[in-house]
Design a protein around this motif. Sequence first.
Motif, PDB file in Angstrom:
ATOM      1  N   THR A  88       0.833  -1.205   0.000  1.00 32.48           N
ATOM      2  CA  THR A  88       0.000   0.000   0.000  1.00 32.48           C
ATOM      3  C   THR A  88       0.867   1.254   0.000  1.00 32.48           C
ATOM      4  N   GLU A  89       0.304   2.349  -0.504  1.00 32.66           N
ATOM      5  CA  GLU A  89       1.026   3.622  -0.481  1.00 32.66           C
ATOM      6  C   GLU A  89       1.231   4.093   0.951  1.00 32.66           C
ATOM      7  N   ALA A  90       0.235   3.920   1.771  1.00 35.91           N
ATOM      8  CA  ALA A  90       0.368   4.233   3.192  1.00 35.91           C
ATOM      9  C   ALA A  90       1.105   3.099   3.885  1.00 35.91           C
ATOM     10  N   ALA A  91       1.663   3.367   5.056  1.00 35.38           N
ATOM     11  CA  ALA A  91       2.365   2.336   5.817  1.00 35.38           C
ATOM     12  C   ALA A  91       1.414   1.191   6.148  1.00 35.38           C
ATOM     13  N   ALA A  92       1.887  -0.023   5.967  1.00 36.68           N
ATOM     14  CA  ALA A  92       1.042  -1.197   6.209  1.00 36.68           C
ATOM     15  C   ALA A  92       0.495  -1.203   7.629  1.00 36.68           C
ATOM     16  N   SER A  93       1.316  -0.799   8.585  1.00 38.89           N
ATOM     17  CA  SER A  93       0.860  -0.784   9.980  1.00 38.89           C
ATOM     18  C   SER A  93      -0.299   0.176  10.182  1.00 38.89           C
ATOM     19  N   ASP A  94      -0.273   1.306   9.479  1.00 42.10           N
ATOM     20  CA  ASP A  94      -1.379   2.266   9.581  1.00 42.10           C
ATOM     21  C   ASP A  94      -2.651   1.701   8.959  1.00 42.10           C
ATOM     22  N   VAL A  95      -2.495   0.998   7.847  1.00 47.49           N
ATOM     23  CA  VAL A  95      -3.652   0.384   7.192  1.00 47.49           C
ATOM     24  C   VAL A  95      -4.284  -0.658   8.101  1.00 47.49           C
ATOM     25  N   VAL A  96      -3.458  -1.485   8.736  1.00 42.30           N
ATOM     26  CA  VAL A  96      -3.968  -2.533   9.625  1.00 42.30           C
ATOM     27  C   VAL A  96      -4.716  -1.921  10.809  1.00 42.30           C
ATOM     28  N   LYS A  97      -4.166  -0.853  11.396  1.00 40.45           N
ATOM     29  CA  LYS A  97      -4.824  -0.207  12.539  1.00 40.45           C
ATOM     30  C   LYS A  97      -6.179   0.372  12.144  1.00 40.45           C
ATOM     31  N   LYS A  98      -6.216   1.017  10.993  1.00 43.36           N
ATOM     32  CA  LYS A  98      -7.477   1.605  10.543  1.00 43.36           C
ATOM     33  C   LYS A  98      -8.496   0.523  10.185  1.00 43.36           C
ATOM     34  N   CYS A  99      -8.026  -0.593   9.647  1.00 47.12           N
ATOM     35  CA  CYS A  99      -8.930  -1.705   9.336  1.00 47.12           C
ATOM     36  C   CYS A  99      -9.549  -2.278  10.605  1.00 47.12           C
ATOM     37  N   ILE A 100      -8.775  -2.337  11.665  1.00 43.15           N
ATOM     38  CA  ILE A 100      -9.320  -2.819  12.938  1.00 43.15           C
ATOM     39  C   ILE A 100     -10.464  -1.910  13.388  1.00 43.15           C
ATOM     40  N   GLU A 101     -10.256  -0.605  13.261  1.00 40.52           N
ATOM     41  CA  GLU A 101     -11.318   0.340  13.618  1.00 40.52           C
ATOM     42  C   GLU A 101     -12.580   0.080  12.797  1.00 40.52           C
ATOM     43  N   ARG A 102     -12.397  -0.333  11.543  1.00 40.98           N
ATOM     44  CA  ARG A 102     -13.520  -0.571  10.643  1.00 40.98           C
ATOM     45  C   ARG A 102     -14.063  -2.002  10.732  1.00 40.98           C
ATOM     46  N   GLY A 103     -13.448  -2.814  11.597  1.00 38.24           N
ATOM     47  CA  GLY A 103     -13.979  -4.152  11.806  1.00 38.24           C
ATOM     48  C   GLY A 103     -13.374  -5.254  10.948  1.00 38.24           C
ATOM     49  N   VAL A 104     -12.114  -5.091  10.543  1.00 39.93           N
ATOM     50  CA  VAL A 104     -11.412  -6.132   9.791  1.00 39.93           C
ATOM     51  C   VAL A 104     -10.039  -6.368  10.413  1.00 39.93           C
ATOM     52  N   LEU A 105      -9.712  -7.617  10.691  1.00 46.99           N
ATOM     53  CA  LEU A 105      -8.426  -7.970  11.281  1.00 46.99           C
ATOM     54  C   LEU A 105      -7.483  -8.466  10.188  1.00 46.99           C
ATOM     55  N   CYS A 106      -6.402  -7.719   9.969  1.00 45.87           N
ATOM     56  CA  CYS A 106      -5.397  -8.084   8.966  1.00 45.87           C
ATOM     57  C   CYS A 106      -4.042  -8.262   9.654  1.00 45.87           C
ATOM     58  N   LEU A 107      -3.049  -8.652   8.864  1.00 46.62           N
ATOM     59  CA  LEU A 107      -1.687  -8.829   9.346  1.00 46.62           C
ATOM     60  C   LEU A 107      -0.745  -7.953   8.523  1.00 46.62           C
ATOM     61  N   THR A 108       0.525  -7.931   8.928  1.00 48.97           N
ATOM     62  CA  THR A 108       1.548  -7.311   8.104  1.00 48.97           C
ATOM     63  C   THR A 108       2.627  -8.341   7.791  1.00 48.97           C
ATOM     64  N   ALA A 109       3.392  -8.086   6.726  1.00 52.13           N
ATOM     65  CA  ALA A 109       4.580  -8.860   6.386  1.00 52.13           C
ATOM     66  C   ALA A 109       5.550  -7.867   5.761  1.00 52.13           C
ATOM     67  N   LYS A 110       6.587  -7.507   6.513  1.00 51.86           N
ATOM     68  CA  LYS A 110       7.489  -6.442   6.076  1.00 51.86           C
ATOM     69  C   LYS A 110       6.670  -5.174   5.817  1.00 51.86           C
ATOM     70  N   HIS A 111       6.722  -4.669   4.585  1.00 49.35           N
ATOM     71  CA  HIS A 111       6.044  -3.418   4.255  1.00 49.35           C
ATOM     72  C   HIS A 111       4.678  -3.643   3.630  1.00 49.35           C
ATOM     73  N   LYS A 112       4.148  -4.855   3.738  1.00 49.66           N
ATOM     74  CA  LYS A 112       2.878  -5.180   3.094  1.00 49.66           C
ATOM     75  C   LYS A 112       1.797  -5.529   4.111  1.00 49.66           C
ATOM     76  N   VAL A 113       0.552  -5.304   3.719  1.00 48.79           N
ATOM     77  CA  VAL A 113      -0.602  -5.838   4.448  1.00 48.79           C
ATOM     78  C   VAL A 113      -0.745  -7.291   4.009  1.00 48.79           C
ATOM     79  N   ARG A 114      -0.851  -8.193   4.983  1.00 49.71           N
ATOM     80  CA  ARG A 114      -0.925  -9.618   4.653  1.00 49.71           C
ATOM     81  C   ARG A 114      -2.302 -10.172   4.994  1.00 49.71           C
ATOM     82  N   LEU A 115      -2.861 -10.951   4.066  1.00 48.49           N
ATOM     83  CA  LEU A 115      -4.157 -11.584   4.263  1.00 48.49           C
ATOM     84  C   LEU A 115      -3.996 -13.097   4.269  1.00 48.49           C
ATOM     85  N   LEU A 116      -4.523 -13.731   5.310  1.00 48.02           N
ATOM     86  CA  LEU A 116      -4.531 -15.195   5.427  1.00 48.02           C
ATOM     87  C   LEU A 116      -5.900 -15.627   5.957  1.00 48.02           C
TER      88      LEU A 116
END
Length: 392
Positions: free
Chosen positions: A337-365
Motif C-alpha cells: 500500500t502507499e500508506a504504511a502497512a501498519s497504519d492500514v492494519v490499525k485503521k482496518c481494525i477500527e472498521r472491523g477487519v483484522l489483517c496482518l503485516t509482512a514487512k512493508h505489506k498488508v498480509r491476508l490469510l
Amino acid sequence: MSDIQIRDKEYIAGTYARFPVEIVSGKGSEVYDTEGKRYIDMGSGIGVTAFGISDNEWVAAVTSQLSRVQHMSNLYYTEPCGKLAEMLCTRTGMSKVFFGNSGAEANECAIKVARKYAAEKKGNDYFTIITLENGFHGRTLTTLAATGQEHYHELFQPLTPGFIHTPANDFDAFLKLAKENKVAGIMIECIQGEGGVNVLEPDFVKGVAAYAKENDIVLVVDEVQTGNGRTGELYAYMHYGISPDVVTTAKGIGGGLPLGAAILSEKVQNVLGFGDHGSTFGGNPVACAGGVSIIERIDEKLLADIKAKSEYIFSAFDGAKGVKSVSGLGLMVGIETEAAASDVVKKCIERGVLCLTAKHKVRLLPALNIPMDVLKEAVEIIKSVAAELSNS
C-alpha cells in the motif's frame, strides 16, 4: 485499560505488541470483542484456524478424542497419530512423518535429518545448510540461524553455526555458494511469508531442486505457512512440480491446536532411528484428531474454491487506489500500500477487519472456507482504507 489488559501487561512476557482488542467469541470468519463489536478475521490466527473459529466438524473431532484420551506418551500407540500420518503420506507420496508441536520444531527435525543423512553418506564435515535471504524458519536458536534476516540474529549471538544464506531467485549466486561449501541440505519456502509474501520463480525452484538431486543434497521445503491448502494446492511445492526430500508444516494443519510435522520422503525415511529424536507432545491424539478433520476436508472442490477466491482478491486490489502491488498465491496475499502497512492494519481494525503485516505489506490469510460475501465485505473495507490513507 481493561482488567485483562492490565493482567497481561503485569504477568505476560513483553514479546508481543498486542492491539487493544479482546476477542471473546466467534464463528467461522467473524469474531466479537468484549463490547460485542464484530470483526471479519482475515488473518486466521496467522494461518492457523484453517476452517475458521469454532468450526463444527473440527470441534466434534477434537472433543470426541478429548473425551477418550487427551494424551499418551509416544511409548504407546494412539489412532489419530497414525491416521493423520497415513493421510499425509498418501496425499504427498512421501513415506514417513515425525510429529512435533510447531513449525520451528518441524524445521529442527528437518535440519537434523539433513545433517545426519549427509554425515552418514559423505562425512561429518558435510553439515552446511543453505537457506534464502528473507526466509523465515522459526525462533529457536537453530531455526533463527536458518532464517535469512539479520535483524532476528542481532541479540542472540552466537547462533547455531553452519547456515549460509543466498538471494532468492538468483540461481547463479546459489550455485556459487553451493559449490564453495560442503552442503548437507537446502531449505526454502516457495512463498516467503514473513519475508514479505514473496513468490519464488519457478525456474529458480526447479533449478535448486535439480541441483539437490544431482548432488544428493537433502531438499527441505518449509510449508509451515504455505501448506495445508493455503495456496490452492495441498502444499505449495506442488505448484512447481518438484519432489522435496522433507516437507515441514504446522499452523493450519492443527486447525487451532499446536501441531507440526516433518514429512519424509523414501530417500530419508529411515535416517532417524530409535532415540535420535523425540517430542513429548508430538503426535498428541487430540491435536492429531483435529489434523485429521482438517486434511480430510482439503479436497479438489475446496482447492478450486480457494483459487477462485484468490482470483477475486487479486482482481479487486489490482489497480485499486492506494495499492502499489499485490503478491502471493491462493489465500496467502500481500498488498503493498502507499500508506504504511501498519497504519492500514490499525485503521482496518477500527472498521472491523483484522489483517496482518509482512514487512512493508498488508498480509491476508483468511480461513480457507471464508464465505464469499464476507470476503467481499472485508476486501471493500481494506480497499477503502488504503485509498483513504493514501490521501492523508
